[in-house]
Design a protein around this motif. Structure first.
Motif, PDB file in Angstrom:
ATOM      1  N   VAL A  29       2.711 -18.565  -1.710  1.00 48.62           N
ATOM      2  CA  VAL A  29       2.593 -17.864  -0.426  1.00 48.62           C
ATOM      3  C   VAL A  29       3.419 -16.587  -0.422  1.00 48.62           C
ATOM      4  N   LEU A  30       4.671 -16.687  -0.861  1.00 51.45           N
ATOM      5  CA  LEU A  30       5.534 -15.516  -0.854  1.00 51.45           C
ATOM      6  C   LEU A  30       5.104 -14.484  -1.891  1.00 51.45           C
ATOM      7  N   GLY A  31       4.501 -14.967  -2.994  1.00 49.41           N
ATOM      8  CA  GLY A  31       3.999 -14.046  -4.004  1.00 49.41           C
ATOM      9  C   GLY A  31       2.876 -13.183  -3.469  1.00 49.41           C
ATOM     10  N   ILE A  32       2.034 -13.767  -2.607  1.00 44.11           N
ATOM     11  CA  ILE A  32       0.938 -13.005  -2.001  1.00 44.11           C
ATOM     12  C   ILE A  32       1.477 -12.057  -0.934  1.00 44.11           C
ATOM     13  N   MET A  33       2.321 -12.584  -0.039  1.00 45.11           N
ATOM     14  CA  MET A  33       2.806 -11.776   1.068  1.00 45.11           C
ATOM     15  C   MET A  33       3.801 -10.701   0.625  1.00 45.11           C
ATOM     16  N   GLY A  34       4.491 -10.921  -0.503  1.00 45.13           N
ATOM     17  CA  GLY A  34       5.499  -9.978  -0.934  1.00 45.13           C
ATOM     18  C   GLY A  34       5.067  -9.041  -2.045  1.00 45.13           C
ATOM     19  N   CYS A  35       3.804  -9.122  -2.493  1.00 43.69           N
ATOM     20  CA  CYS A  35       3.354  -8.261  -3.591  1.00 43.69           C
ATOM     21  C   CYS A  35       3.157  -6.832  -3.092  1.00 43.69           C
ATOM     22  N   ASP A  36       3.159  -5.894  -4.027  1.00 44.84           N
ATOM     23  CA  ASP A  36       2.993  -4.476  -3.673  1.00 44.84           C
ATOM     24  C   ASP A  36       1.659  -4.227  -2.993  1.00 44.84           C
ATOM     25  N   GLU A  37       0.628  -4.964  -3.411  1.00 44.85           N
ATOM     26  CA  GLU A  37      -0.697  -4.756  -2.844  1.00 44.85           C
ATOM     27  C   GLU A  37      -0.774  -5.140  -1.370  1.00 44.85           C
ATOM     28  N   ALA A  38       0.189  -5.949  -0.893  1.00 44.32           N
ATOM     29  CA  ALA A  38       0.167  -6.396   0.503  1.00 44.32           C
ATOM     30  C   ALA A  38       0.691  -5.339   1.466  1.00 44.32           C
TER      31      ALA A  38
ATOM     32  N   ALA B 292      -1.996  -8.015   7.432  1.00 46.62           N
ATOM     33  CA  ALA B 292      -2.866  -8.985   8.109  1.00 46.62           C
ATOM     34  C   ALA B 292      -3.737  -9.715   7.095  1.00 46.62           C
ATOM     35  N   MET B 293      -4.320  -8.957   6.151  1.00 45.70           N
ATOM     36  CA  MET B 293      -5.160  -9.553   5.118  1.00 45.70           C
ATOM     37  C   MET B 293      -4.326 -10.470   4.226  1.00 45.70           C
ATOM     38  N   ALA B 294      -3.111 -10.035   3.854  1.00 48.91           N
ATOM     39  CA  ALA B 294      -2.248 -10.844   2.997  1.00 48.91           C
ATOM     40  C   ALA B 294      -1.895 -12.163   3.664  1.00 48.91           C
ATOM     41  N   ASN B 295      -1.636 -12.125   4.965  1.00 46.06           N
ATOM     42  CA  ASN B 295      -1.297 -13.335   5.708  1.00 46.06           C
ATOM     43  C   ASN B 295      -2.448 -14.324   5.703  1.00 46.06           C
ATOM     44  N   GLN B 296      -3.666 -13.806   5.884  1.00 40.71           N
ATOM     45  CA  GLN B 296      -4.836 -14.684   5.889  1.00 40.71           C
ATOM     46  C   GLN B 296      -5.067 -15.292   4.507  1.00 40.71           C
ATOM     47  N   LEU B 297      -4.929 -14.490   3.465  1.00 42.29           N
ATOM     48  CA  LEU B 297      -5.134 -14.986   2.103  1.00 42.29           C
ATOM     49  C   LEU B 297      -4.072 -16.018   1.736  1.00 42.29           C
ATOM     50  N   ALA B 298      -2.833 -15.784   2.162  1.00 43.29           N
ATOM     51  CA  ALA B 298      -1.752 -16.720   1.850  1.00 43.29           C
ATOM     52  C   ALA B 298      -1.966 -18.067   2.523  1.00 43.29           C
ATOM     53  N   SER B 299      -2.695 -18.087   3.643  1.00 41.15           N
ATOM     54  CA  SER B 299      -2.932 -19.341   4.369  1.00 41.15           C
ATOM     55  C   SER B 299      -3.986 -20.205   3.703  1.00 41.15           C
ATOM     56  N   MET B 300      -4.684 -19.666   2.690  1.00 44.66           N
ATOM     57  CA  MET B 300      -5.708 -20.436   1.969  1.00 44.66           C
ATOM     58  C   MET B 300      -5.048 -21.143   0.779  1.00 44.66           C
ATOM     59  N   PRO B 301      -4.945 -22.476   0.789  1.00 47.62           N
ATOM     60  CA  PRO B 301      -4.242 -23.196  -0.276  1.00 47.62           C
ATOM     61  C   PRO B 301      -4.820 -22.951  -1.662  1.00 47.62           C
ATOM     62  N   THR B 302      -6.122 -22.637  -1.761  1.00 48.55           N
ATOM     63  CA  THR B 302      -6.746 -22.464  -3.071  1.00 48.55           C
ATOM     64  C   THR B 302      -6.711 -21.028  -3.561  1.00 48.55           C
ATOM     65  N   MET B 303      -6.152 -20.124  -2.781  1.00 49.48           N
ATOM     66  CA  MET B 303      -6.089 -18.709  -3.173  1.00 49.48           C
ATOM     67  C   MET B 303      -4.870 -18.468  -4.052  1.00 49.48           C
TER      68      MET B 303
END
Length: 248
Positions: free
Chosen positions: A152-161, A166-177
């Motif tokens: 979760v933190l890897g998605i929300m804290g990456c440079d691309e986020a 908003a998009m990063a938060n939604q993607l992080a909420s998907m367990p299979t992402m």
């Protein structure tokens, strides 16, 4: 409610099995014995919660109970002992990542130390098999929880986020992402300015909701050789959502 209904000429009949099945129903005055039991249950639940809080943040149970369920904001939270410090949101993500990484290193070191001690014959004998199994399960659960926090933190804290929170938060909420797929999707989405954040947030939620609703479509339809760039992005997202985790 009972008196109100009676005044209106309404009679309620409750049909049930089990003496306590309808305890606390809104159509009858609360009996004293039921009230006492509710109060006892609430007291026990509060005590367990206070103990859990005290164990995890270094306060005494008495200090937690002394707050009497009050709420606190800002510096008050630090003063009362419920937090260590106040930081802004971007720094908080970095601190959380550091904390997760530290936990993962601790787990790895624990495993290495156990192996070393076994090789030297210094491991204490375990007399109850169930205790050893419980410890292994606790280690496994801790490792899994740590890995999920890292994802979760890897998605929300990456440079691309950045600019695409908003998009990063939604993607992080998907367990299979996973992080790599999330980065690809984020990189393909335009960044937004602060004043456009609210509109982007709603748009991201609507887009992801639509994608999830259309999960039954085939990947060939969404990501084939003749697909548009948007279709390929949809295919990538659906593929990531459909993956099964292989961590055990």
């Amino acid at each position: 409610m009972e008196a109100l209904l009676e005044g209106q000429g309404v009679e309620i009949t409750l049909i049930y099995e089990g003496e306590h099945k309808v305890d606390g129903n809104p159509y009858q005055k609360l009996p004293n014995d039921v009230k006492k039991q509710f109060q006892l249950d609430l007291k026990n639940t509060r005590q367990m919660f206070a103990q859990k809080v005290a164990d995890n943040i270094g306060m005494t149970v008495g200090d937690v109970l002394d707050t009497e369920a009050a709420t606190y904001t800002g510096q008050e939270v630090v003063d009362i002992g419920f937090a260590d410090e106040l930081v802004n949101s971007s720094d908080a993500v970095e601190l959380m990542i550091e904390h997760v990484n530290a936990q993962e290193k601790t787990i790895v070191n624990m495993g290495a130390n156990m192996t070393t001690e076994k090789s030297k014959g210094k491991v204490a004998a375990v007399t109850v098999k169930e205790d050893a199994e419980a410890n292994d399960e606790q280690l496994d659960a801790t490792a899994i929880a740590s890995a999920e926090r890292g994802r979760v933190l890897g998605i929300m804290g990456c440079d691309e986020a950045k600019g695409r929170e908003a998009m990063a938060n939604q993607l992080a909420s998907m367990p299979t992402m996973n992080i790599d797929d999330a980065k690809k999707l984020l990189a393909s989405t335009p960044q937004v300015k602060n004043e456009d954040a609210g509109e982007s947030d709603n748009a991201a939620k609507e887009a992801l909701a639509a994608l999830q609703a259309g999960h039954g479509q085939s990947l060939e339809q969404n990501g084939g050789s003749d697909a548009t760039d948007d279709d390929k992005q949809v295919g990538l997202l659906l593929a990531a959502m459909g993956k099964k985790r292989n961590d055990g």
